[in-house]
Design an enzyme around this catalytic site. Structure first.
Site, PDB file in Angstrom:
ATOM      1  N   ASP A 122      20.756  26.364  22.037  1.00 58.12           N
ATOM      2  CA  ASP A 122      21.819  27.352  22.195  1.00 58.12           C
ATOM      3  C   ASP A 122      21.511  28.350  23.315  1.00 58.12           C
ATOM      4  OD1 ASP A 122      24.357  28.317  21.244  1.00 58.12           O
ATOM      5  OD2 ASP A 122      23.309  30.052  20.410  1.00 58.12           O
ATOM      6  N   GLU A 170      17.698  38.814  20.679  1.00 56.95           N
ATOM      7  CA  GLU A 170      18.912  39.381  20.080  1.00 56.95           C
ATOM      8  C   GLU A 170      18.544  40.056  18.776  1.00 56.95           C
ATOM      9  OE1 GLU A 170      21.931  36.428  19.465  1.00 56.95           O
ATOM     10  OE2 GLU A 170      21.408  35.408  21.321  1.00 56.95           O
ATOM     11  N   ASP A 212      28.039  29.127  32.822  1.00 57.63           N
ATOM     12  CA  ASP A 212      26.969  29.734  32.035  1.00 57.63           C
ATOM     13  C   ASP A 212      27.097  31.217  32.341  1.00 57.63           C
ATOM     14  OD1 ASP A 212      24.623  30.930  31.155  1.00 57.63           O
ATOM     15  OD2 ASP A 212      23.472  29.097  31.413  1.00 57.63           O
ATOM     16  N   HIS A 213      27.595  31.979  31.382  1.00 53.76           N
ATOM     17  CA  HIS A 213      27.999  33.340  31.718  1.00 53.76           C
ATOM     18  C   HIS A 213      26.808  34.211  32.148  1.00 53.76           C
ATOM     19  CE1 HIS A 213      26.896  34.173  27.483  1.00 53.76           C
ATOM     20  NE2 HIS A 213      26.628  35.370  27.920  1.00 53.76           N
ATOM     21  N   LYS A 242      26.168  37.553  35.475  1.00 52.34           N
ATOM     22  CA  LYS A 242      25.652  38.913  35.300  1.00 52.34           C
ATOM     23  C   LYS A 242      25.059  39.420  36.612  1.00 52.34           C
ATOM     24  CE  LYS A 242      24.592  38.418  30.398  1.00 52.34           C
ATOM     25  NZ  LYS A 242      25.399  39.496  29.838  1.00 52.34           N
ATOM     26  N   ARG A 245      46.580  24.073  19.800  1.00 46.75           N
ATOM     27  CA  ARG A 245      47.403  23.445  18.759  1.00 46.75           C
ATOM     28  C   ARG A 245      48.282  24.478  18.048  1.00 46.75           C
ATOM     29  NH1 ARG A 245      45.482  18.292  17.309  1.00 46.75           N
ATOM     30  NH2 ARG A 245      43.431  17.866  18.171  1.00 46.75           N
ATOM     31  N   HIS A 292      20.884  29.356  29.227  1.00 47.38           N
ATOM     32  CA  HIS A 292      20.707  30.709  29.780  1.00 47.38           C
ATOM     33  C   HIS A 292      19.293  30.943  30.315  1.00 47.38           C
ATOM     34  CE1 HIS A 292      24.524  31.335  28.063  1.00 47.38           C
ATOM     35  NE2 HIS A 292      24.163  31.722  26.865  1.00 47.38           N
ATOM     36  N   LYS A 337      16.551  35.235  17.495  1.00 47.63           N
ATOM     37  CA  LYS A 337      17.487  36.118  16.802  1.00 47.63           C
ATOM     38  C   LYS A 337      16.685  37.067  15.909  1.00 47.63           C
ATOM     39  CE  LYS A 337      21.505  33.153  16.942  1.00 47.63           C
ATOM     40  NZ  LYS A 337      22.274  34.120  17.755  1.00 47.63           N
ATOM     41  N   LYS A 391      30.139  26.174  27.758  1.00 49.88           N
ATOM     42  CA  LYS A 391      28.963  25.539  27.179  1.00 49.88           C
ATOM     43  C   LYS A 391      29.230  25.248  25.704  1.00 49.88           C
ATOM     44  CE  LYS A 391      26.396  29.104  25.019  1.00 49.88           C
ATOM     45  NZ  LYS A 391      25.182  29.424  24.390  1.00 49.88           N
TER      46      LYS A 391
END
Lengths: 365, 502
Positions: free
Chosen positions: B251, B232, B193-194, B198, B56, B256, B356, B164
């Site tokens: 998430d 993480e 899905d990154h 890998k 946009r 993943h 996390k 995703k």
């Protein structure tokens, strides 16, 4: 000298003279010292995926070799791309009062990005003088790290019948040569002789280095070029400067093997003809001239557009003329010699495209 | 078949194409997509390509080029920027503003693409990358279809990459799949899905199926249990509002960690073709033993981080984060005990945890083998063998084995054999997005998730989430910088096991 000081100098690339029969023992001792230095600022670790034996010919007048020091630089840079035990074989003229055989050990280390470890590849140098080269094949066999493949690397194309070469090749899984830097007559035919050993995979560094050029040639006939027009290509004219004469023959062989079948027949100076896959003939022309860029033009009957590329080493670009009036330029990033060598080792087994190109190229003389 | 590509099986150079990025003004484009395309050009993996950004936001071609260059300068793995490569790439970058819900904007986009393709002498091969909020996926795909931009067929091709999350629960995933399939064939859809891009995730398959010694041990006869950790150190950063709606289960685990689980557990596929691999992954997901509401407490632990110290910095608790409700019931930690009810894995627990604000960032799979049947060396024990496959960081594989400690006494100590990518190969691994973009351009869907896979994973996850929404399952707390709540330790402890310290 303390173990720690010795290790520091070793991992900094210093050469330590060592008797040939003590090489493995000395290396083991250094690695034991490395194991004890784990709390140092940069812990040292050893890595090895390949044995790479590199022949550096220092005797005058020997055919088929190029710039010994460039070979050594390639070994020093190799760990940036591939972890390997390098065995550098320097063959020298005999000298009075000098040993027939001398040896040194050293390491080529890089700082790994994952926590500051020094990752080291071992380098063993064996220098023979005169008839001392008879010791080299058996020494190489003794110094190979078990269970990893072995590459034998030459800065040209050596004589396959030379006794020392025969002995060395017998220990190798992969033979790496550089035809475009070779001296002597017809290096491509010399390479072809090595193909007679089916368990030895042979690769030429000039061929590996030409991969960007070959990809651009392949891209010429990618869509939107109509697939049905590929069979209408009737002529391939390859131009090259004299310095790239050998590579040019190899690349013309590749084009001929891709579009044609069977063996070429000479029809004039620098011109051959061979049958095409779908019928008809393909003409191959090779034009060697000073000032030419390594380029090819594919032409034929009723092609919707001319197909041509040219690569100029001096400007590091490939000019692609795909459609009339449209010229694209792509940069070629020059690879370091060690990077090209690592590319030559990264895939296992035979490079069928190279073998087909070589077989046809040997007929283009 | 291009005759010049014969005998080069590893040459993935795709046909020339235009990549159209929806959401081009967003962070992902700048941080990942443009640097990935730049690196593919440096590596000579692309022949000819044009890039058209759209969103946009009103900006010019030059504005988008400037933003792209900034992204390469900051985030590319190959820096500083190579002026010659950038010069080639910048000429191919274009921008086209438009609203995702405006059908007329897609007609204009089609007209612009035709002009750009003519300008760059490109065929009408198009790859549409939907780097947008999930709510925009269906309208964009509908409008692409209405504007005639995604006709099925391979010559030219039209493919769509969807970021995703693909749905937020089973019902929404089914709805989205239905909407997408009204316009596109499954072979045109690439759900990204990154993690699958890998190197180490792909190496799971290579490790298992290119080595003869591991696969015979890869079953319930020899494996005691499997641990998969995705940790993480970061908190929710500036994504508090988004994360508070999603939670770590949806998430991270649904996509993943489940993908990693599938690759660790799947049966050998008949080939490395897309559907052969995805069929086997689907079988794993379908064999997951459902977690009934009454089993929630014994098989799932959820928790939120409290204030604490991570890597030397004091950090706030989850409910104190910006965008997070003071009474939030969203989990930042989840640990699950899973079973795959099939012949290979019957009775072997798979413990998954993702969180996390852990002490360190790490993703790994650890295969814990059974102990020896008879302890020959009384009193001496090196512990069970563990094979750990580290996905990030320090990518590699370690195997712990028991070894005699030198000396007169018979003592056994665990030692590790270690393989590290960085040490062994020297060269830097490509970014996940490079591999995935290249595969999508080449039409290879092996490393993308299929519609039925996505639904199967939501089918397992959704009941857990719904149970939490209905108030079931205690919300634990854990200190930021710790490995999670005591309840997580107990999840394994009551089985006589313990979490591995990654």
């Amino acid at each position: 000298m303390t173990d720690a000081a010795r290790l520091e100098r070793f991992s900094a690339g210093e050469h330590f003279a060592v008797h040939p029969d003590a090489i493995e023992r000395e290396l083991s001792s250094l690695w034991r010292a490395a194991g004890k230095s784990s709390d140092a600022a940069h812990p040292v670790t050893r890595a090895c995926l390949w044995n790479v034996a590199i022949h550096v010919e220092e005797r005058a007048g020997r055919e088929g070799y190029f710039d010994p020091e460039a070979q050594v630089r390639m070994v020093n840079d190799l760990p940036r791309y591939l972890a390997a035990r390098a065995v550098v074989l320097r063959t020298r003229e005999p000298e009075a009062d000098k040993e027939e055989l001398e040896s040194w050990i050293s390491a080529n280390c890089i700082l790994s990005g994952d926590g500051g470890k020094l990752v080291c590849s071992e380098e063993i140098t064996l220098a023979s003088r005169g008839p001392g080269d008879r010791h080299l094949p058996s020494l190489v066999r003794a110094l190979l790290v078990p269970a990893v493949p072995t590459a034998l690397v030459f800065g040209g194309v050596p004589d396959p019948e030379a006794p020392m070469i025969k002995g060395l090749v017998g220990a190798a899984d992969r033979l790496v040569v550089r035809a475009d830097r070779a001296q002597g007559s017809d290096p491509l035919r010399r390479i072809a002789k090595y193909l007679e050993r089916p368990d030895l995979s042979v690769i030429d560094l000039g061929w590996v280095d030409s991969s960007a050029w070959r990809r651009e040639v392949a891209a010429l006939v990618d869509p939107p070029f109509p697939a049905e027009e590929i069979s209408r290509i009737q002529k391939a004219e390859l131009r090259a400067p004299p310095s790239e004469r050998v590579t040019a023959r190899l690349l013309l062989g590749w084009i001929g093997a891709s579009l044609g079948v069977g063996l070429p027949v000479r029809i004039g100076h620098g011109a051959w003809r061979l049958p095409k896959v779908g019928g008809g003939d393909l003409q191959l022309n090779l034009r060697i001239d000073e000032g030419e860029a390594l380029g090819v033009e594919l032409s034929g009957h009723n092609l919707s557009r001319p197909l041509a590329i040219a690569a100029r080493r001096d400007t590091e670009t490939i000019d692609i003329s795909t459609v009339e009036g449209f010229v694209d330029q792509k940069p070629i990033k020059q690879r370091q010699a060690a990077a090209i060598l690592s590319r030559a080792l990264v895939t296992r087994g035979h490079d069928r495209a190279f073998q087909r190109a070589l077989r046809l190229a040997t007929e283009l003389s | 078949m291009n005759p010049f590509r014969a005998d080069t099986p590893n040459d993935k150079t795709p046909e020339p194409a235009t990549i159209v990025i929806f959401g081009a003004s967003g962070d992902l484009t700048k941080r990942k997509l443009i640097p990935a395309i730049y690196n593919l050009l440096i590596g000579r993996h692309l022949s000819r390509v044009a890039i058209v950004g759209t969103s946009r936001t009103v900006m010019s071609d030059d504005d988008f080029r400037e933003s792209s260059l900034d992204g390469i300068n900051k985030y590319s793995r190959q820096r500083p920027v190579d002026e010659r490569v950038w010069s080639t790439l910048s000429r191919s970058i274009h921008y086209h503003p438009g609203a995702f819900d405006d059908p007329a904007a897609f007609v204009r986009l089609r007209e612009r693409l035709e002009v750009i393709e003519k300008q760059h002498h490109l065929p009408a091969n198009r790859l549409f990358y939907l780097s947008t909020p999930p709510s925009a996926f269906a309208p964009i795909i509908r409008n692409l279809g209405a504007a005639g931009l995604v006709r099925p067929g391979e010559n030219p091709f039209a493919r769509v990459i969807v970021e995703k999350p693909f749905g937020t629960d089973l019902a929404s995933a089914i709805d989205l799949n239905r909407d997408v399939h009204e316009v596109l064939k499954e072979s045109q859809i690439f759900r990204i899905d990154h993690y699958l891009g890998k190197e180490t995730v792909q190496n799971l398959l290579v490790f298992r199926f290119a080595n003869g010694i591991f696969e015979p041990l890869w079953n319930n006869k020899y494996v005691d249990h499997v641990q998969i950790t995705g940790a993480e150190t970061l908190g929710v950063e500036r994504r508090g509002a988004y994360f508070d709606h999603a939670g770590i289960l949806r998430d991270m685990v649904q996509n993943h960690l489940f993908q990693v689980l599938c690759l660790a557990a799947l049966e050998p596929p008949g080939s490395f073709k897309a559907n052969a691999v995805r069929d086997e992954k689907l079988k794993v997901l379908e064999a997951l033993r459902p977690i009934e509401p009454e089993q929630l407490e014994e098989r799932v632990i959820r928790a939120q981080y409290l204030s604490g110290s991570v890597l030397g910095a004091q950090v706030p608790g989850y409910r104190e984060e910006e965008g997070v409700g003071k009474e939030s019931q969203t989990e930042t930690f989840v640990a699950l005990k899973l079973f795959i009810d099939n012949w290979r894995w019957g009775g072997v627990p798979f413990y998954l945890r993702s969180a996390k604000r852990m002490p360190k960032r790490v993703t790994e799979v650890a295969i814990h083998f059974k102990n020896v049947p008879h302890r020959l060396f009384a009193g001496a024990d090196g512990g069970p063998n563990v094979l750990a496959i580290r996905i990030q960081p320090d990518e590699g594989i370690t195997m712990s084995i028991g070894s005699k400690v030198p000396g007169q006494a018979l003592e056994i100590a665990p030692v590790t054999m270690e393989f590290r990518y960085a040490s062994s190969f020297g060269v830097e691994a490509p970014e996940a997005y490079e591999r995935l973009l290249l595969d999508a351009l080449a039409g290879d869907g092996t490393l993308f998730t299929r519609g039925d896979e996505v639904e199967a994973s939501w089918r397992f996850i959704t009941p857990i989430h719904q149970a939490w929404l209905s108030g079931k399952g205690k919300m634990h707390g854990y200190e930021a910088g710790s490995w999670g709540p005591d309840a997580s330790t107990q999840l394994l402890g009551k089985d006589g096991r313990a979490w591995r310290r990654p």
